[in-house]
Design an enzyme around this catalytic site. Structure first.
Site, PDB file in Angstrom:
ATOM      1  N   ASP A 110       0.822  -1.217   0.000  1.00 47.95           N
ATOM      2  CA  ASP A 110       0.000   0.000   0.000  1.00 47.95           C
ATOM      3  C   ASP A 110       0.850   1.259   0.000  1.00 47.95           C
ATOM      4  O   ASP A 110       0.524   2.248  -0.641  1.00 47.95           O
ATOM      5  CB  ASP A 110      -0.886   0.038   1.256  1.00 47.95           C
ATOM      6  N   TYR A 138       1.904   2.230  -3.374  1.00 50.02           N
ATOM      7  CA  TYR A 138       0.797   2.822  -4.129  1.00 50.02           C
ATOM      8  C   TYR A 138       0.616   4.280  -3.675  1.00 50.02           C
ATOM      9  O   TYR A 138       0.520   5.186  -4.493  1.00 50.02           O
ATOM     10  CB  TYR A 138      -0.493   2.029  -3.885  1.00 50.02           C
ATOM     11  N   ASP A 139       0.612   4.492  -2.358  1.00 53.03           N
ATOM     12  CA  ASP A 139       0.407   5.843  -1.818  1.00 53.03           C
ATOM     13  C   ASP A 139       1.464   6.796  -2.333  1.00 53.03           C
ATOM     14  O   ASP A 139       1.199   7.957  -2.609  1.00 53.03           O
ATOM     15  CB  ASP A 139       0.470   5.836  -0.286  1.00 53.03           C
ATOM     16  N   SER A 183     -36.499  -7.593 -13.176  1.00 53.11           N
ATOM     17  CA  SER A 183     -36.163  -8.346 -11.959  1.00 53.11           C
ATOM     18  C   SER A 183     -36.223  -9.840 -12.291  1.00 53.11           C
ATOM     19  O   SER A 183     -36.325 -10.200 -13.464  1.00 53.11           O
ATOM     20  CB  SER A 183     -37.082  -7.972 -10.812  1.00 53.11           C
ATOM     21  N   LEU A 184     -36.162 -10.673 -11.300  1.00 56.80           N
ATOM     22  CA  LEU A 184     -36.126 -12.122 -11.552  1.00 56.80           C
ATOM     23  C   LEU A 184     -37.262 -12.799 -10.813  1.00 56.80           C
ATOM     24  O   LEU A 184     -37.650 -12.367  -9.720  1.00 56.80           O
ATOM     25  CB  LEU A 184     -34.806 -12.709 -11.043  1.00 56.80           C
ATOM     26  N   GLU A 189     -24.804 -18.403 -11.110  1.00 59.36           N
ATOM     27  CA  GLU A 189     -24.055 -17.296 -10.482  1.00 59.36           C
ATOM     28  C   GLU A 189     -24.559 -17.087  -9.058  1.00 59.36           C
ATOM     29  O   GLU A 189     -25.669 -17.477  -8.732  1.00 59.36           O
ATOM     30  CB  GLU A 189     -24.321 -15.986 -11.250  1.00 59.36           C
ATOM     31  N   LYS A 240     -26.160 -14.867  -6.161  1.00 62.84           N
ATOM     32  CA  LYS A 240     -27.041 -13.699  -6.123  1.00 62.84           C
ATOM     33  C   LYS A 240     -26.523 -12.760  -5.038  1.00 62.84           C
ATOM     34  O   LYS A 240     -26.677 -13.012  -3.847  1.00 62.84           O
ATOM     35  CB  LYS A 240     -28.482 -14.130  -5.832  1.00 62.84           C
ATOM     36  N   ASP A 264     -26.166  -9.746  -2.609  1.00 65.59           N
ATOM     37  CA  ASP A 264     -27.181  -8.952  -1.922  1.00 65.59           C
ATOM     38  C   ASP A 264     -26.730  -7.498  -1.810  1.00 65.59           C
ATOM     39  O   ASP A 264     -26.160  -7.071  -0.812  1.00 65.59           O
ATOM     40  CB  ASP A 264     -27.438  -9.558  -0.534  1.00 65.59           C
ATOM     41  N   ARG A 302     -31.005   1.102 -10.339  1.00 67.48           N
ATOM     42  CA  ARG A 302     -32.109   0.419 -11.019  1.00 67.48           C
ATOM     43  C   ARG A 302     -33.397   1.228 -10.906  1.00 67.48           C
ATOM     44  O   ARG A 302     -34.177   1.290 -11.843  1.00 67.48           O
ATOM     45  CB  ARG A 302     -32.305  -0.972 -10.405  1.00 67.48           C
ATOM     46  N   GLU A 323     -24.157  -5.550  -9.575  1.00 66.11           N
ATOM     47  CA  GLU A 323     -24.620  -5.327  -8.209  1.00 66.11           C
ATOM     48  C   GLU A 323     -23.526  -4.646  -7.391  1.00 66.11           C
ATOM     49  O   GLU A 323     -22.414  -5.174  -7.284  1.00 66.11           O
ATOM     50  CB  GLU A 323     -24.961  -6.706  -7.605  1.00 66.11           C
ATOM     51  N   TYR A 342     -22.803  -8.364 -13.852  1.00 63.19           N
ATOM     52  CA  TYR A 342     -23.330  -9.646 -14.287  1.00 63.19           C
ATOM     53  C   TYR A 342     -24.061  -9.615 -15.628  1.00 63.19           C
ATOM     54  O   TYR A 342     -24.598 -10.622 -16.056  1.00 63.19           O
ATOM     55  CB  TYR A 342     -24.225 -10.267 -13.220  1.00 63.19           C
ATOM     56  N   LYS A 384     -29.241 -18.950 -15.081  1.00 60.05           N
ATOM     57  CA  LYS A 384     -29.596 -18.340 -16.363  1.00 60.05           C
ATOM     58  C   LYS A 384     -29.335 -19.334 -17.492  1.00 60.05           C
ATOM     59  O   LYS A 384     -28.334 -20.063 -17.448  1.00 60.05           O
ATOM     60  CB  LYS A 384     -28.712 -17.107 -16.624  1.00 60.05           C
ATOM     61  N   LYS A 403     -33.820 -18.538  -3.891  1.00 58.62           N
ATOM     62  CA  LYS A 403     -33.553 -17.775  -2.665  1.00 58.62           C
ATOM     63  C   LYS A 403     -33.258 -18.728  -1.507  1.00 58.62           C
ATOM     64  O   LYS A 403     -34.043 -19.638  -1.238  1.00 58.62           O
ATOM     65  CB  LYS A 403     -34.772 -16.908  -2.305  1.00 58.62           C
ATOM     66  N   CYS A 412     -25.634   5.528  34.528  1.00 57.33           N
ATOM     67  CA  CYS A 412     -24.542   4.791  33.892  1.00 57.33           C
ATOM     68  C   CYS A 412     -24.202   3.534  34.697  1.00 57.33           C
ATOM     69  O   CYS A 412     -24.007   3.612  35.915  1.00 57.33           O
ATOM     70  CB  CYS A 412     -23.317   5.697  33.781  1.00 57.33           C
ATOM     71  N   CYS A 427     -20.480   4.374  36.235  1.00 53.86           N
ATOM     72  CA  CYS A 427     -20.158   5.462  37.168  1.00 53.86           C
ATOM     73  C   CYS A 427     -21.394   6.039  37.847  1.00 53.86           C
ATOM     74  O   CYS A 427     -21.291   6.950  38.661  1.00 53.86           O
ATOM     75  CB  CYS A 427     -19.398   6.570  36.441  1.00 53.86           C
ATOM     76  N   CYS A 471     -23.547   8.451  28.480  1.00 49.32           N
ATOM     77  CA  CYS A 471     -23.039   8.886  29.782  1.00 49.32           C
ATOM     78  C   CYS A 471     -22.167  10.110  29.520  1.00 49.32           C
ATOM     79  O   CYS A 471     -21.224  10.038  28.738  1.00 49.32           O
ATOM     80  CB  CYS A 471     -22.223   7.757  30.427  1.00 49.32           C
ATOM     81  N   CYS A 473     -15.964   9.100  33.793  1.00 53.34           N
ATOM     82  CA  CYS A 473     -16.585   7.771  33.906  1.00 53.34           C
ATOM     83  C   CYS A 473     -15.515   6.683  33.742  1.00 53.34           C
ATOM     84  O   CYS A 473     -14.715   6.713  32.803  1.00 53.34           O
ATOM     85  CB  CYS A 473     -17.656   7.623  32.835  1.00 53.34           C
TER      86      CYS A 473
HETATM   87  S1  IVH Z   1     -29.505 -10.905 -13.371  1.00 56.42           S
HETATM   88  C1  IVH Z   1     -32.610  -9.705 -16.317  1.00 56.42           C
HETATM   89  N1  IVH Z   1     -27.547 -11.783 -11.803  1.00 56.42           N
HETATM   90  O1  IVH Z   1     -31.109  -9.660  -8.083  1.00 56.42           O
HETATM   91  C2  IVH Z   1     -31.560 -10.122 -15.353  1.00 56.42           C
HETATM   92  N2  IVH Z   1     -29.183 -10.339 -10.876  1.00 56.42           N
HETATM   93  O2  IVH Z   1     -33.964 -10.317  -7.940  1.00 56.42           O
HETATM   94  C3  IVH Z   1     -31.605  -9.358 -14.105  1.00 56.42           C
HETATM   95  N3  IVH Z   1     -28.791  -9.768  -8.535  1.00 56.42           N
HETATM   96  O3  IVH Z   1     -32.332  -6.785  -9.705  1.00 56.42           O
HETATM   97  C4  IVH Z   1     -30.606  -9.589 -13.107  1.00 56.42           C
HETATM   98  N4  IVH Z   1     -26.915 -10.925  -8.297  1.00 56.42           N
HETATM   99  O4  IVH Z   1     -30.155  -6.597  -8.386  1.00 56.42           O
HETATM  100  C5  IVH Z   1     -28.668 -11.040 -11.899  1.00 56.42           C
HETATM  101  N5  IVH Z   1     -25.760 -12.589 -10.558  1.00 56.42           N
HETATM  102  C6  IVH Z   1     -26.868 -11.844 -10.653  1.00 56.42           C
HETATM  103  C7  IVH Z   1     -27.362 -11.107  -9.553  1.00 56.42           C
HETATM  104  C8  IVH Z   1     -28.531 -10.371  -9.705  1.00 56.42           C
HETATM  105  C9  IVH Z   1     -27.779 -10.110  -7.700  1.00 56.42           C
HETATM  106  C10 IVH Z   1     -29.936  -8.912  -8.168  1.00 56.42           C
HETATM  107  C11 IVH Z   1     -30.225  -7.795  -9.133  1.00 56.42           C
HETATM  108  C12 IVH Z   1     -31.637  -7.988  -9.587  1.00 56.42           C
HETATM  109  C13 IVH Z   1     -32.180  -8.832  -8.475  1.00 56.42           C
HETATM  110  C14 IVH Z   1     -33.333  -9.646  -8.987  1.00 56.42           C
END
Ligand code: IVH
Length: 673
Positions: free
Chosen positions: A38, A41-42, A87-88, A117, A119, A121, A140, A174, A226, A290, A314, A408, A411, A426, A431
């Site tokens: 590091d 780099y700095d 969304s999915l 893949e 998912k 969070d 989004r 994400e 992704y 997918k 999920k 407290c 104290c 406090c 204290c």
């Molecule tokens: S694909 C049309 N891949 O999950 C394809 N989504 O529940 C749309 N997410 O809105 C998304 N990891 O925010 C995809 N490997 C991944 C993901 C992913 C997290 C989230 C994403 C999406 C939400 C859908």
């Protein structure tokens, strides 16, 4: 020629530095494989900052120095997505995955593979690159219209400002906060009486949608991309190709992915990551499956809301039920009083849990938490156990509302609930609990780094009234150490030595160690670099402090108020009496020289007794020339500077065939410049 370089030379060097820093940043943030320390780099980064200060016309928009936006945003502009961010659909069981598989077989009607893949969070964003330069980042939002968060996204180091090829494309992915950053952030917020984030996703969202890009910059967000929704005319036929292309452009994708050919293999992948989930450094809430080939995706098609060719499995939320037996209140170093539930032991996400954070009094009241309640516990972001809610149906009829502490626990002084805070505090500056926490902080690694003096020693020293404030540590005798439990001759000597050595620490360690509210180790460093001495910091005006890049109003006010306190003035004279170094001994901004010398970019170790130099002076001179001075010899050491009576370091350097310099050699090199 202010620094010995012509404009053209400076231009060339700036190009070189931007490319180099980009490369190192990619290795660190995208590939997770740093190749340089590091500090190196700095040093390169500071060299670039200095050149850009000298020649502002050389500042490139994709320079790493341009990541941190200085100005506050007024709001986020709304931007329409080129194509909706869908969304999915979700699956919660193996049966639901099998029924998805049957659907795919019907729709595609030929052999196909799945791309599996993790998912992640976090929250979804779309990044746009034009001719290889990052031009826009949008959340989004509702899928059709999102918010323009470009200024904040530019501060995320895992996101390249320029691609390895000058392509025009949109990539989606994400943004997330690693578990370790989430933990550190919440700990800091708890300590400062601020509301904590419920999980890493909320923390990431709050950070990305902050109107101050400096806040985003300070909070270590990262990303996995992704998808490439509208492909350029490249050889991309599948999801796997798309992610490989992103990788080759320097964009971060998640390496934990696989192409699989049956739903049974998909199920094994799901199970494997359900097991591994707790040990990943980021939070995942499932697996995304997918159809891999793009043509086959088109065959399967879309609904209005989601693609038919993908599904999110999920993971079941890991929660457990247990009974709260007691509530413990602890006082932090700034006086914030935090509640913890003590519960019947219960298994949760791989460990046995008996304590859970209740965060603060406001949250406790909101959830109406009482003694002997049945609590539903979860690991926030699968890390720290917390009480999510109470099962009120199981509550005993004669249960009574919890009576919150008014005084407290350490104290006994009256607790305050300040207007803008969610915690009890406090306010007693004397204290005992706060004093012990302050001492522990003072000796900690990022502060004065006094090895061997840990919580147990500090507590004993305080309880025996041998130490009241951190500076008292410097007046302790060996006999006093020997009165402590489990402290023998050797450890007493070691502790005294560590205390003595800490006297020469550079100012930023002391500033951080003093525990000034809101001053973390980064702010401490900025202050030390700017004002150079404790006197300089303590007498600086509010305006002067505020004008430092990276120090906001809240921090500046806190520093200014701290040094106005009478007891702090007393503490400073005690620091002087203890002969503690009160100056910044790191490299000064204006001192980093750009000229090449024998020592530039070399890693050097100094050992033995020096006749011609004071060790610290020599270290500083070498650092000014761009050397890195370290404490131990390894294969990365370029030179060992050996004085009289050099011992094991000399032997090791000889073994590793590292060149050895005498003081005379060093003098010669220094004089030749
Ligand atoms: S694909 C049309 N891949 O999950 C394809 N989504 O529940 C749309 N997410 O809105 C998304 N990891 O925010 C995809 N490997 C991944 C993901 C992913 C997290 C989230 C994403 C999406 C939400 C859908």
């Amino acid at each position: 020629m202010a620094n010995g370089m012509t404009f053209d030379e400076a231009k060339h060097r700036v190009d070189e530095l931007v490319t180099l820093l980009d490369k190192y940043s990619h290795q660190y943030y995208v590939l997770d494989q740093p190749t340089i320390p590091d500090e190196d780099y700095d040093r390169l980064y500071r060299e670039l900052v200095n050149l850009e200060e000298l020649y502002p016309t050389l500042i490139q928009n994709n320079s790493p120095t341009q990541r941190v936006g200085g100005t506050l945003l007024e709001g986020f502009e709304k931007v329409q997505h080129d194509s909706p961010m869908l969304s999915l659909d979700n699956a919660f069981s193996k049966e639901e995955l099998e029924s998805f598989d049957r659907r795919m077989n019907q729709l595609i009607d030929e052999p196909f593979t799945y791309h599996c893949e993790l998912k992640i969070d976090g929250l979804a964003v779309s990044l746009k690159y034009e001719d290889g330069k990052l031009v826009q980042a949008v959340t989004r939002g509702d899928g059709t219209v999102g918010e323009n968060v470009t200024a904040n996204v530019r501060t995320i180091k895992a996101i390249p400002l320029s691609l390895k090829e000058p392509l025009t494309l949109e990539a989606r992915g994400e943004i997330y906060m690693p578990k370790s950053s989430f933990l550190a952030l919440n700990q800091q917020r708890e300590e400062q009486g601020e509301a904590v984030f419920a999980n890493p996703r909320n923390a990431a969202a709050g950070t990305l949608r902050n109107l101050d890009p400096k806040v985003t910059a300070s909070r270590n967000l990262s990303i996995f991309l992704y998808s490439l929704p509208q492909l350029s005319n490249r050889d991309v036929h599948s999801q796997n190709d798309a992610l490989n292309l992103l990788d080759s452009l320097g964009i971060k994708t998640n390496p934990e992915r696989q192409v699989l050919s049956s739903i049974d293999e998909v199920w094994s992948f799901v199970k494997e990551y359900q097991e591994k989930r707790n040990s990943l450094p980021y939070e995942i809430d499932g697996i995304v499956i997918k159809v891999n080939e793009l043509e086959q995706q088109e065959k399967a098609g879309y609904t209005v809301k989601a693609p038919r060719w993908a599904i999110a499995y999920k993971f079941p939320a890991e929660e457990a039920k247990t009974i709260i037996r007691d509530i413990e209140w602890t006082v932090g170093r700034t006086g914030v009083v935090t509640p913890t539930a003590i519960m019947d032991p219960v298994r949760l996400a791989g460990t046995t849990v008996q304590r859970a954070s209740l965060h603060n009094v406001d949250l406790m009241k909101e959830k109406d938490i009482r003694l002997f309640d049945t609590a539903i516990v979860r690991k926030a972001g699968d890390i720290i156990p917390e009480v999510v809610r109470i099962d009120k149906e199981l509550r005993n009829k004669d249960s009574e509302p919890y009576s919150y502490p008014t005084h407290c626990p350490a104290c006994d002084s009256e607790l305050m609930h300040l207007d803008d805070e969610v915690a009890l505090r406090c306010m007693n500056p004397r204290c005992s609990a706060q004093a012990k926490e302050k001492l522990t902080h003072f000796v900690s690694r990022n502060a004065m780094n006094i090895d061997g003096v840990g919580v147990s020693v500090v507590t004993q020293l305080y309880e025996k009234e041998l130490v009241k404030d951190p500076v008292d540590l410097y007046f302790l005798t060996k006999e006093q150490f020997l009165t402590l439990d489990k402290v023998g001759d050797k450890s007493a000597d070691n502790m005294l030595k560590a205390i003595k050595e800490s006297k020469t620490n550079s100012l930023e360690r002391l500033l951080f160690g003093l525990g000034i509210r809101h001053v973390g180790s980064k702010a401490a460093r900025l202050l030390a670099e700017e004002f150079l001495t404790l006197e300089g910091v303590s007498t600086a005006s509010l305006e002067a402090i505020q004008s430092i890049e990276g120090i906001g109003e809240k921090i500046a006010e806190s520093i200014h108020a701290f040094f106005e306190l009478e007891e702090v003035k007393v503490l400073i004279s005690k620091l002087e009496e203890a002969e503690i170094n009160l100056s910044y001994t790191g490299i000064r901004k204006e001192e980093v020289e750009q000229v090449d010398s024998f020592f530039t970019d070399k890693t050097v170790v100094i050992t033995g007794k020096l006749e011609q130099f004071k060790r610290n002076d020599l270290k500083e001179r070498l650092e000014i020339l761009g050397a890195k001075v370290t404490g131990s010899v390894s294969k990365n050491t370029d030179y060992l500077i050996a004085g009289e009576e050099a011992g094991s370091k000399l032997t090791k350097a000889q073994e590793l065939e590292i060149p050895i310099l005498s003081e005379a050699d060093v003098l010669k090199e220094l004089n030749e410049r």
